[in-house]
Design a protein around this motif. Structure first.
Motif, PDB file in Angstrom:
ATOM      1  N   ASP A  16       0.848  -1.198   0.000  1.00 13.61           N
ATOM      2  CA  ASP A  16       0.000   0.000   0.000  1.00 13.61           C
ATOM      3  C   ASP A  16       0.883   1.247   0.000  1.00 13.61           C
ATOM      4  N   PRO A  17       1.445   1.594  -1.159  1.00 10.90           N
ATOM      5  CA  PRO A  17       2.396   2.707  -1.189  1.00 10.90           C
ATOM      6  C   PRO A  17       1.758   4.092  -1.160  1.00 10.90           C
ATOM      7  N   LEU A  20       4.059  10.894 -13.670  1.00  8.15           N
ATOM      8  CA  LEU A  20       2.612  10.695 -13.652  1.00  8.15           C
ATOM      9  C   LEU A  20       2.258   9.281 -14.090  1.00  8.15           C
ATOM     10  N   ARG A  21       2.989   8.759 -15.089  1.00  6.10           N
ATOM     11  CA  ARG A  21       2.726   7.396 -15.551  1.00  6.10           C
ATOM     12  C   ARG A  21       3.005   6.384 -14.439  1.00  6.10           C
ATOM     13  N   ALA A  22       4.076   6.611 -13.688  1.00  3.73           N
ATOM     14  CA  ALA A  22       4.397   5.707 -12.577  1.00  3.73           C
ATOM     15  C   ALA A  22       3.282   5.702 -11.538  1.00  3.73           C
ATOM     16  N   ARG A  23       2.790   6.888 -11.172  1.00  2.63           N
ATOM     17  CA  ARG A  23       1.721   6.974 -10.161  1.00  2.63           C
ATOM     18  C   ARG A  23       0.451   6.281 -10.652  1.00  2.63           C
ATOM     19  N   ILE A  24       0.055   6.555 -11.890  1.00  3.81           N
ATOM     20  CA  ILE A  24      -1.178   5.976 -12.423  1.00  3.81           C
ATOM     21  C   ILE A  24      -1.066   4.450 -12.507  1.00  3.81           C
ATOM     22  N   CYS A  25       0.019   3.961 -13.104  1.00  2.00           N
ATOM     23  CA  CYS A  25       0.176   2.510 -13.260  1.00  2.00           C
ATOM     24  C   CYS A  25       0.263   1.806 -11.913  1.00  2.00           C
ATOM     25  N   ASP A  26       0.970   2.406 -10.981  1.00  3.36           N
ATOM     26  CA  ASP A  26       1.114   1.792  -9.658  1.00  3.36           C
ATOM     27  C   ASP A  26      -0.228   1.718  -8.944  1.00  3.36           C
ATOM     28  N   LEU A  27      -1.003   2.807  -9.014  1.00  2.52           N
ATOM     29  CA  LEU A  27      -2.314   2.805  -8.358  1.00  2.52           C
ATOM     30  C   LEU A  27      -3.245   1.782  -9.005  1.00  2.52           C
TER      31      LEU A  27
END
Length: 593
Positions: free
Chosen positions: A61-62, A100-107
């Motif tokens: 849960d990052p 932004l891509r990292a945040r979206i994909c991770d979520l």
């Protein structure tokens, strides 16, 4: 409309994310300036995603809500509309900005909404790309956090096809071998050790080197962190000579740290130095020398254990006064205000006298009473007054416990809860946020710091039920730790040769505890935890008798505050030197208790 009900299409997301301004974003926190909560649903939805708190140390849960208090919180993992997340997954391939891509994909991966291993791999790649951009921009802290998340996520997926473990570990190893620690060698080396990146001999050598450099610069805390890593490496190498050498260096570092502090603050480092030497044979003489030095520091600590109080006005004014009083310069200042100014431990001698005067001639003093717990079981008896002096003393103590409970109820509801909520709404407390109060604290063994960190954080977020469950066992252990620092052995030896640790009641009855904490705080701690008339919180929680409402009630709040008071008070002089001028300008100083 809540974020859970908000339906956003792929095209609506892309209309926002394709804006040229987003290409220049380095950190998600900058997005809030571009997105409006009162704009389109897509803007609102993305704003909530990009403003979540990033916690890379948490593998599963990052992301956590931007704010949380009690049961209320801003959006976090699991709070987003499922259909909208499916649409966002379809849009993420066209997001150019790696941050932004990292945040979206991770979520999307965390939410498990239309995601597969491929989208998690995309997140890992994007985090590394984002880290490189941040390093180039001089944002080393943020870069380190992205690397840590990439490492933890890749290891979660290490059994998946086309995993990214090799890519990330090679990147970390390159940074270590080039001595490019991004300014944080302790964090980088610890991650390398945790995930088995690099040879143990290399990690041992680098951590020793960093410890030596940091110690020479007077950065004793960072040096000790590196030496602890060196010990871990030596143990895995099964090299006792290396292990003993590091422990001796660690003791020297703790001792040097104690000497660099005011005497009242040096108890914790000296005790840690003694603990380090206990792992090394033939160091008894040096341990005894450190114990003698520890006594001098403890005497200084006892002299510093005082506080001040500001008389309160009408009860109706207490809430506003408490809220205004904790509006400090920063989080540290606000916490000190909470423990030193909003309230101080109830003067038990004065309360005992008031209680005795109120009961004199009262029918309640004559009749006695039975006390029942939440399940209707009789748990204590207050005897009626007769010619027995013992009966009068027992009756007075039981009424005193009730009076203290009533006093705490007023303090909690009118002072503490409003002040705590004000602090929680004003500051975000992340990992190590409580470190200034916990590291080298005479009350907290070094390997128990995380318990206190989580317990204090839970209380600050309004979850006093969780705080009590975490802190109560730690209080008992910490009392033993304090008594051991005074040279006593907090155990009992039985006739059959068995040896056991002293229980909570025996620890609280030890004169050393009252000498250090004072009569008022010790009595409050003992009454909250063990007195059956007050509520016997330790026993009720330990055996599961208590309801969730009671566990989250006034006694747990008061216990949390007393623990914080104990932890913060030795650093009172630091607060006075740095912050008190502004505080006393607004709240004129009164006589000290």
């Amino acid at each position: 409309m809540s974020i859970l009900e908000m339906e956003v299409s792929t095209l609506e997301f892309l209309d926002v994310l394709r804006q040229p301004a987003f290409d220049k974003i380095l950190k998600c926190s900058e997005v809030s300036e571009l997105l409006k909560l009162d704009g389109s649903d897509a803007e609102h939805f993305l704003h909530c995603i990009f403003t979540m708190m990033f916690e890379p140390e948490n593998s599963r849960d990052p992301f956590s809500p931007f704010f949380r208090y009690g049961r209320s919180h801003s959006p976090g993992i699991g709070d987003f509309n499922g259909n909208s997340m499916f649409c966002l997954a379809a849009a993420c391939l066209e997001v150019k900005n790696p941050e932004l891509r990292a945040r979206i994909c991770d979520l999307i991966w965390c939410e498990k909404k239309g995601s597969n291993v491929f989208i998690a791999h995309m997140a890992v790649d994007a985090y590394i790309e984002s880290a490189e951009a941040l390093i180039e921009a001089g944002e080393s802290i943020s870069a380190m956090r992205r690397i840590e998340r990439a490492l933890r996520l890749s290891y979660l997926l290490r059994r998946a096809p086309e995993n990214r473990v090799g890519t990330v570990t090679d990147y970390v190893l390159k940074i270590i071998n080039d001595d490019q620690f991004l300014g944080y060698p302790d964090r980088m080396l610890r991650l390398a050790y945790e995930f088995g990146i690099g040879e143990l001999e290399l990690l041992y050598s680098l951590s020793r080197q960093q410890a030596t450099e940091m110690g020479a610069e007077g950065k004793y805390r960072a040096a000790i962190d590196m030496l602890e890593l060196s010990v871990s490496c030596a143990k895995q190498l099964q090299d006792k000579a290396k292990e003993h050498e590091v422990y001796i260096n660690m003791a020297s570092c703790y001792e040097a740290e104690a000497e660099s502090m005011p005497e009242a603050l040096g108890c914790g480092p000296l005790m840690s130095a003694i603990e380090a030497l206990r792992a090394v044979p033939e160091t008894r003489e040096r341990q005894e020398a450190l114990f003698r030095k520890l006594r001098d520091h403890q005497r200084a600590l006892q002299h510093s254990m005082i506080t001040f109080s500001i008389p309160s006005g009408d009860l109706s004014e207490l809430v506003n006064r408490s809220v205004r009083m904790v509006r400090g310069q920063d989080f540290i200042d606000s916490i000190f205000r909470l423990v030193l100014a909003v309230h101080s431990p109830t003067n038990i001698d004065k309360l005992r006298q008031t209680t005795a005067e109120a009961l004199e001639g009262s029918i309640f003093f004559d009749l006695g009473a039975e006390h029942y717990d939440g399940d209707g079981l009789p748990i204590a008896v207050t005897p009626g007054v007769n010619d027995s002096t013992n009966a009068r003393e027992i009756a007075l103590e039981n009424h005193l416990a009730q009076a203290l409970k009533r006093d705490h109820q007023v303090v909690v509801r009118a002072c503490l809860l409003p002040a705590i909520e004000e602090i929680a709404n004003s500051y975000f407390v992340g990992k190590d946020g409580w470190a200034p109060f916990l590291i080298n604290n005479y009350f907290v063994p070094r390997d128990h710091i995380e318990f206190y960190d989580r317990g204090l954080t839970a209380g600050l977020k309004g979850d006093f039920m969780l705080a009590a469950h975490i802190l109560i066992p730690q209080i008992e252990n910490s009392l033993r730790y304090v008594i051991a620092q005074s040279g006593q052995e907090p155990t009992r030896l039985f006739g059959n040769g068995d040896q056991d640790r002293e229980g909570l009641k025996a620890l609280l009855a030890n004169p050393t505890i009252e000498q250090i904490f004072g009569k008022d705080a010790t009595y409050a701690l003992k009454t909250i935890l063990t007195d059956k008339v007050y509520g016997d919180l330790r026993n009720q929680i330990s055996h599961g008798y208590i309801s969730s409402n009671e566990a989250n009630g006034d006694a747990s709040v008061m216990l949390w505050w007393i623990v914080l008071w104990i932890l913060a008070l030795p650093y009172r002089d630091y607060w006075a030197a740095k912050y008190s001028a502004e505080f006393f300008a607004e709240w004129p100083r009164r006589t000290a208790d």
